[in-house]
Design a protein around this motif. Structure first.
Motif, PDB file in Angstrom:
ATOM      1  N   HIS A 168       0.813  -1.223   0.000  1.00  0.00           N
ATOM      2  CA  HIS A 168       0.000   0.000   0.000  1.00  0.00           C
ATOM      3  C   HIS A 168       0.843   1.268   0.000  1.00  0.00           C
ATOM      4  O   HIS A 168       0.319   2.356  -0.189  1.00  0.00           O
ATOM      5  CB  HIS A 168      -0.943  -0.004   1.207  1.00  0.00           C
ATOM      6  CG  HIS A 168      -2.031  -1.018   1.075  1.00  0.00           C
ATOM      7  ND1 HIS A 168      -3.285  -0.703   0.613  1.00  0.00           N
ATOM      8  CD2 HIS A 168      -2.039  -2.357   1.300  1.00  0.00           C
ATOM      9  CE1 HIS A 168      -4.027  -1.794   0.576  1.00  0.00           C
ATOM     10  NE2 HIS A 168      -3.293  -2.823   0.990  1.00  0.00           N
ATOM     11  N   ARG A 333      -3.148  12.480   8.282  1.00  0.00           N
ATOM     12  CA  ARG A 333      -2.535  12.038   9.530  1.00  0.00           C
ATOM     13  C   ARG A 333      -1.267  12.869   9.649  1.00  0.00           C
ATOM     14  O   ARG A 333      -0.620  13.159   8.636  1.00  0.00           O
ATOM     15  CB  ARG A 333      -2.128  10.561   9.439  1.00  0.00           C
ATOM     16  CG  ARG A 333      -3.220   9.603   9.756  1.00  0.00           C
ATOM     17  CD  ARG A 333      -2.714   8.173   9.790  1.00  0.00           C
ATOM     18  NE  ARG A 333      -1.989   7.784   8.590  1.00  0.00           N
ATOM     19  CZ  ARG A 333      -0.683   7.589   8.536  1.00  0.00           C
ATOM     20  NH1 ARG A 333       0.075   7.770   9.620  1.00  0.00           N
ATOM     21  NH2 ARG A 333      -0.095   7.210   7.421  1.00  0.00           N
ATOM     22  N   THR A 368      -4.373  15.034  12.177  1.00  0.00           N
ATOM     23  CA  THR A 368      -4.480  14.303  13.436  1.00  0.00           C
ATOM     24  C   THR A 368      -3.144  13.678  13.806  1.00  0.00           C
ATOM     25  O   THR A 368      -2.578  12.921  13.007  1.00  0.00           O
ATOM     26  CB  THR A 368      -5.544  13.193  13.300  1.00  0.00           C
ATOM     27  OG1 THR A 368      -6.703  13.785  12.723  1.00  0.00           O
ATOM     28  CG2 THR A 368      -5.889  12.589  14.639  1.00  0.00           C
ATOM     29  N   ASP A 432       3.765   9.235  -1.215  1.00  0.00           N
ATOM     30  CA  ASP A 432       2.564   8.511  -0.796  1.00  0.00           C
ATOM     31  C   ASP A 432       2.280   7.408  -1.806  1.00  0.00           C
ATOM     32  O   ASP A 432       2.421   7.633  -3.016  1.00  0.00           O
ATOM     33  CB  ASP A 432       1.379   9.498  -0.762  1.00  0.00           C
ATOM     34  CG  ASP A 432       0.428   9.216   0.390  1.00  0.00           C
ATOM     35  OD1 ASP A 432       0.419   8.075   0.876  1.00  0.00           O
ATOM     36  OD2 ASP A 432      -0.304  10.132   0.792  1.00  0.00           O
ATOM     37  N   GLY A 433       1.891   6.243  -1.300  1.00  0.00           N
ATOM     38  CA  GLY A 433       1.604   5.136  -2.213  1.00  0.00           C
ATOM     39  C   GLY A 433       0.519   5.507  -3.202  1.00  0.00           C
ATOM     40  O   GLY A 433       0.697   5.461  -4.415  1.00  0.00           O
ATOM     41  N   MET A 434      -0.648   5.896  -2.681  1.00  0.00           N
ATOM     42  CA  MET A 434      -1.737   6.334  -3.540  1.00  0.00           C
ATOM     43  C   MET A 434      -2.203   7.713  -3.101  1.00  0.00           C
ATOM     44  O   MET A 434      -2.086   8.688  -3.779  1.00  0.00           O
ATOM     45  CB  MET A 434      -2.892   5.324  -3.475  1.00  0.00           C
ATOM     46  CG  MET A 434      -4.146   5.745  -4.214  1.00  0.00           C
ATOM     47  SD  MET A 434      -3.867   6.229  -5.929  1.00  0.00           S
ATOM     48  CE  MET A 434      -3.469   4.675  -6.680  1.00  0.00           C
ATOM     49  N   LEU A 436      -5.653   8.517  -0.680  1.00  0.00           N
ATOM     50  CA  LEU A 436      -7.092   8.397  -0.898  1.00  0.00           C
ATOM     51  C   LEU A 436      -7.815   9.716  -0.704  1.00  0.00           C
ATOM     52  O   LEU A 436      -8.907   9.905  -1.228  1.00  0.00           O
ATOM     53  CB  LEU A 436      -7.661   7.338   0.054  1.00  0.00           C
ATOM     54  CG  LEU A 436      -7.064   5.939  -0.113  1.00  0.00           C
ATOM     55  CD1 LEU A 436      -7.644   4.988   0.923  1.00  0.00           C
ATOM     56  CD2 LEU A 436      -7.340   5.401  -1.512  1.00  0.00           C
ATOM     57  N   GLU A 440     -11.201  11.055  -2.385  1.00  0.00           N
ATOM     58  CA  GLU A 440     -12.390  11.305  -1.562  1.00  0.00           C
ATOM     59  C   GLU A 440     -12.907  12.729  -1.776  1.00  0.00           C
ATOM     60  O   GLU A 440     -14.116  12.969  -1.803  1.00  0.00           O
ATOM     61  CB  GLU A 440     -12.050  11.097  -0.078  1.00  0.00           C
ATOM     62  CG  GLU A 440     -11.745   9.640   0.269  1.00  0.00           C
ATOM     63  CD  GLU A 440     -11.078   9.472   1.625  1.00  0.00           C
ATOM     64  OE1 GLU A 440     -10.927  10.464   2.369  1.00  0.00           O
ATOM     65  OE2 GLU A 440     -10.691   8.334   1.954  1.00  0.00           O
TER      66      GLU A 440
END
Ligand code: ADQ
Length: 900
Positions: A168, A333, A368, A432-434, A436, A440
């Motif tokens: 991932h 994150r 976060t 970053d791998g993908m 999301l 989104e």
């Protein structure tokens, strides 16, 4: 029954102790749980193995037992890890060594032989737990960098087990991977799998370079690494599977009352919704303007440099309308890979370079904290806190604060609220791998405007090419991209988004897991592993489709669009399939032909209502809708088009040959119970699918021998198809039937799909036509019969007897053959097709890709990007300074002004 066993570090559910001492089960959120969770939930044959988050040393044995039962009831197999194991395997080797190194943060990585030892032990613990219950015919799908040794551990015990592994996060360049002391062991661990999946082609390229360098293994043309030799040789396939999101989930949640309330709140605070902020801003700036006009007063005695607020307030006054206020959002994150400090510096630069945005753009930063016990993460939090404080201190006006900083973790609905409020989303991870979040954001703004500023260092940038793509390390570029994104017109933003949304809507998390599992089945079957349509080829096909002007799709039915069934009459198309075919056939620049051996009566009954061409009885009959007769009624339903069937010219007279062939076939019917003859107008077929196969096959050879002696004198030929022997006119074949279309010069893209030997003639015609591209002019003279058919298929006789151009457009120059020609075999067996997919479900998926691509192109942004492998070193990264978000002329002039 063969089962699917998913293995990941954590389980998709967690247990929470209740005050009464019992446990409550909570569904985990996050990419993996949403991607595979629905499959796990809906399939009783699917188990999930993962860490329970419960320390066995801190839990009585009886409780472990009841907790295990609780998990079991949800088809989860918990692994209990002690604190020491978690410290070494998870916090240590996985997160302090692999995570930073794989994200190109080698300077953050620690190399500690004791954590490596625990990583090995915990991988073995997972293996032992799985070995206890796994069956040799099960499929095991392992997730991520925590479990890289597991494939080989399972393979050593179960040589035939189907094993897949998916990463991932990014796979680093070989130079970086080589810094890992245990790199070779990790690669050897992965070589136990049948299929290794990565998010992008770039990561596959990086991985294969390390395999080559450290293991001395090469990849073949089918994307496979051969392991061993002789009879024990097996293959490891490597391919890209970009993960998607549950698009509908985000679209729906964006409309929830909670998300809408969140959106309204943000818009109110940022001055978009009420005049509260704007009024006071206006008052403040008007006071400043008035004061600066009066000589010798307090305001004018201070230069702008001494009191930047004056200039800022003046610039705020320039944009009085609240409708011009904008909201920027980001959701992360708090991890050093997400590029938060770099992003904040770019926001700071944007406010100073374009002061007209002061008071008018508000940044909602949701970040976060994670791993607060780790020094690096604590420092990062301090740095972000400080930067936010500095920016807010520097630019805040009395009633406006530039950054609203939220450090709580929010559930999906408020997160969707943030997305829907964001005129611009800043998604700028350093690696970053993908990612999301970018997807989104677009799903939450389905059908709406909103601009995405996206890092070129994440997998999502390979797909979301209509975003403002930036180098996240380049503060200037991010600043300019942010400014351009804030300035973009609503229509232009909608147009860009519509194209990306059309692709995202189709390429969901569900499609991702289905494609991975289907590929795993295909590569584990030696009869189907060669010529596999790899993702880079599929992307190329989709790209060519998007670029071409006029497309022809030739598609067999039985075995290609639907599974072969024992009784041919039962292979009726489902509503879903009919909808898909209707969708493909309705694309304005596409002609879809179903090319089948079925009778024209069956074809008419099943597909006559669709806006597509039909070729029946292997080419003896053809028809297409009469132009202008396909319409929609008041309910939006398609009205069946008018069509006439045409018989191919020069076919042998059935009255002469049929009684003779029938007599021969009847002998086989008598000898093989449950076999039967199918009568077609130009064809007789002996079916033995439901019979005893041993007996049928013996008889088949005798029948073929006998038929072959008789057929030539009547101009007939014998065809061996899947559990069928057919006798049909020798001058009829699918290949001959489609030639007129191929040679019409009308199409610059052709896709042919089929599963059996009759389809090979179609493949041959497509390949022949493509390779004879430059010689096709001579064909009219050489093959008069074919030309005749061109004419009959190109024009359709209308009811009043006049002749109409079937597609409404003039054919291009007759000699022009298609520039893009794809032939795809569905299933096992020898073939001359260019590529192979495994099942009719894969055919459906491929057609779905094409429909989505046509929608994306129609949305106005042009064809999908061609997947281009890209590998680069950190050194290159530091020196590059690029952005696709070139400053607009307006922006450029402001840049100059600001720098004066
Ligand atoms: P992650 O590192 O978790 O995933 P990402 O792909 O961005 O990164 O997914 C994060 C998910 O958590 C998203 O669904 C997002 O909405 C949510 N999220 C993030 N921050 C949040 C916050 N502060 N509050 C609430 N929700 C928050 C890993 C890889 C990625 C890869 C995924 C899937 O690192 O590169 O895309 O797996 O393969």
């Amino acid at each position: 029954m063969a089962r699917l066993i998913i293995v990941s570090n954590r389980l998709p559910v967690s247990l929470h102790a209740k005050p009464d001492g019992t446990y409550a089960m909570k569904q985990s959120i996050g990419g993996l749980a949403t991607a595979i969770g629905p499959y796990h939930k809906s399939h009783n044959d699917c188990l999930w193995v993962g860490w329970s988050s419960i320390d066995p040393d801190a839990c009585p044995k009886s409780e472990i037992k009841s907790v295990t039962e609780e998990f079991k009831s949800r088809r989860c197999v918990p692994i209990f890890l002690t604190q020491k194991e978690i410290d070494g395997y998870y916090a240590g080797y996985a997160n302090d060594t692999l995570w930073p190194l794989f994200h190109d943060f080698a300077h953050e990585a620690t190399f500690d032989s004791s954590t490596w030892k625990v990583y090995q032990e915990v991988n073995q613990k997972f293996a032992d737990a799985i070995i206890e219950f796994v069956n040799p015919d099960d499929t095991v799908w392992i997730q991520d960098y925590h479990l890289m040794l597991l494939p080989a551990m399972l393979r050593s015990r179960f040589p035939k087990l189907k094993i897949g592994w998916f990463l991932h996060i990014p796979f680093p360049s070989p130079e970086i991977f080589h810094q890992l002391p245990n790199g070779k062991e990790l690669l050897e661990g992965l070589m136990g799998a049948d299929l290794l999946g990565f998010h992008t082609e770039d990561f596959c390229v990086n991985f294969l370079a390390s395999v080559r360098a450290l293991l001395g293994l090469e990849v073949d043309k089918d994307g496979r690494i051969p392991i061993g030799s002789g009879t024990s040789q097996r293959f490891v396939t490597v391919d890209a599977f970009p993960i998607g999101i549950d698009y509908g989930l985000y679209r729906r949640n964006a409309h929830s009352s909670l998300a809408q309330a969140m959106r309204h709140g943000i818009e109110a605070v940022s001055g978009k919704r009420t005049r509260r902020v704007s009024t006071s801003l206006t008052a403040e700036s008007e006071a400043a303007a008035e004061a600066s006009d009066q000589e010798e007063n307090w305001w004018s005695a201070h230069t702008s440099d001494e009191l930047p607020e004056v200039e800022l307030a003046q610039s705020a006054a320039a944009k009085r309308g609240t409708e011009d206020n904008k909201v920027v959002v980001s959701v992360d994150r708090l991890d050093y890979t997400k590029g938060l400090p770099e992003r904040l510096r770019a926001f700071d630069l944007m406010l100073s370079r374009y002061p007209e945005w002061v008071g008018h753009v508000t940044y909602y930063l949701l970040a976060t904290p994670t791993r607060e016990d780790v020094e690096t993460y604590r420092k990062l939090k301090d740095q972000v806190d400080q930067l936010v404080g500095e920016i807010n201190g520097k630019y805040s006006l009395l009633s406006w604060t530039p950054i609203h900083y939220i450090t709580r973790s929010l559930p999906i609905k408020p997160v969707c609220g943030i997305y829907t409020a964001g005129d611009v989303a800043l998604v700028t991870p350093l690696r970053d791998g993908m990612n999301l979040v970018a997807k989104e954001y677009l799903a939450s703004r389905d059908g709406r405007d909103g601009a995405l500023v996206l890092s070129d260092e994440c997998g999502a940038a390979r797909e979301l090419t209509d975003a403002f793509i930036v180098n996240p390390y380049d503060t200037e570029a991010v600043c300019e991209a942010l400014h351009s994104a804030l300035e973009i017109g609503s229509d232009e933003a909608k147009r860009r988004n519509a194209a990306m949304q059309a692709r995202l809507k189709y390429r969901t998390a569900g499609l991702w897991s289905a494609e991975f599992l289907s590929t795993l089945r295909q590569v584990s079957d030696p009869r189907m592993a060669d010529r596999r349509l790899q993702s880079v080829q599929r992307d190329h096909l989709v790209h060519e489709w998007g670029q071409s002007k006029r497309k022809l799709v030739l598609c067999d039915y039985d075995g290609t669009l639907t599974q072969i069934v024992r009784t041919p009459g039962r292979a009726k198309p489902t509503h879903r399939l009919l909808d898909l075919l209707r969708e493909v056939g309705s694309i304005p620049d596409v002609d879809l032909y179903l090319v089948s051996g079925r009778t024209r009566e069956t074809m008419d009954e099943w597909f006559g209502c669709l806006p597509i061409g039909l070729i029946a009885e292997h080419g003896a009959w053809h028809t297409k809708p009469i132009e202008g007769t396909t319409a929609k009624n008041a309910d939006g339903r398609t009205i069946a088009p008018k069509r006439y069937w045409r018989r191919a010219d020069g076919l042998p007279d059935p009255d002469e040959w049929r009684p003779i062939i029938e007599t021969i076939m009847n002998k086989s019917v008598a000898r093989v119970p449950q076999s039967f003859i199918e009568y077609k107008s130009t064809d007789l077929a002996w079916h033995y699918r439901m019979s005893d196969q041993k007996l049928a096959q013996e008889q088949r050879e005798r029948l073929v021998d006998e038929l072959q002696k008789v057929c030539p004198q009547y101009g007939l030929m014998v065809m061996r198809n899947a559990k069928v022997i057919e006798v049909c006119p020798a001058n009829v074949s699918k290949g001959e039937a489609v030639k007129p279309l191929l040679e019409s010069g009308r199409y610059d893209f052709v896709l042919a799909l089929g599963d059996d030997t009759t389809d090979e003639t179609m493949f041959a015609s497509v390949s022949g036509c493509a390779s004879a591209r430059n010689k096709a002019d001579t064909h009219d003279v050489d093959n008069a019969g074919v030309v005749k058919m061109v004419d009959s298929m190109e024009t359709t006789t209308t009811v009043d007897g006049s002749s109409a151009e079937s597609n409404g457009s003039k054919p291009a120059k007759k000699s022009a053959a298609p520039s893009a020609a794809w032939t795809i075999k569905v299933g096992a067996g020898d073939t001359n097709a260019r590529s192979r997919i495994a099942t009719p479900t894969d055919t459906g998926r491929l057609l779905g890709y094409l429909v989505a691509e046509s929608e994306a192109v129609a949305a106005g942004t042009g064809p999908a990007p061609k997947a281009k492998p890209k590998s680069k070193s950190k050194a290159k990264k530091a020196s590059k300074s690029k952005t696709s978000a070139k400053p607009t002329p307006k922006a450029a002039s402001k840049t100059k002004k600001a720098s004066k």
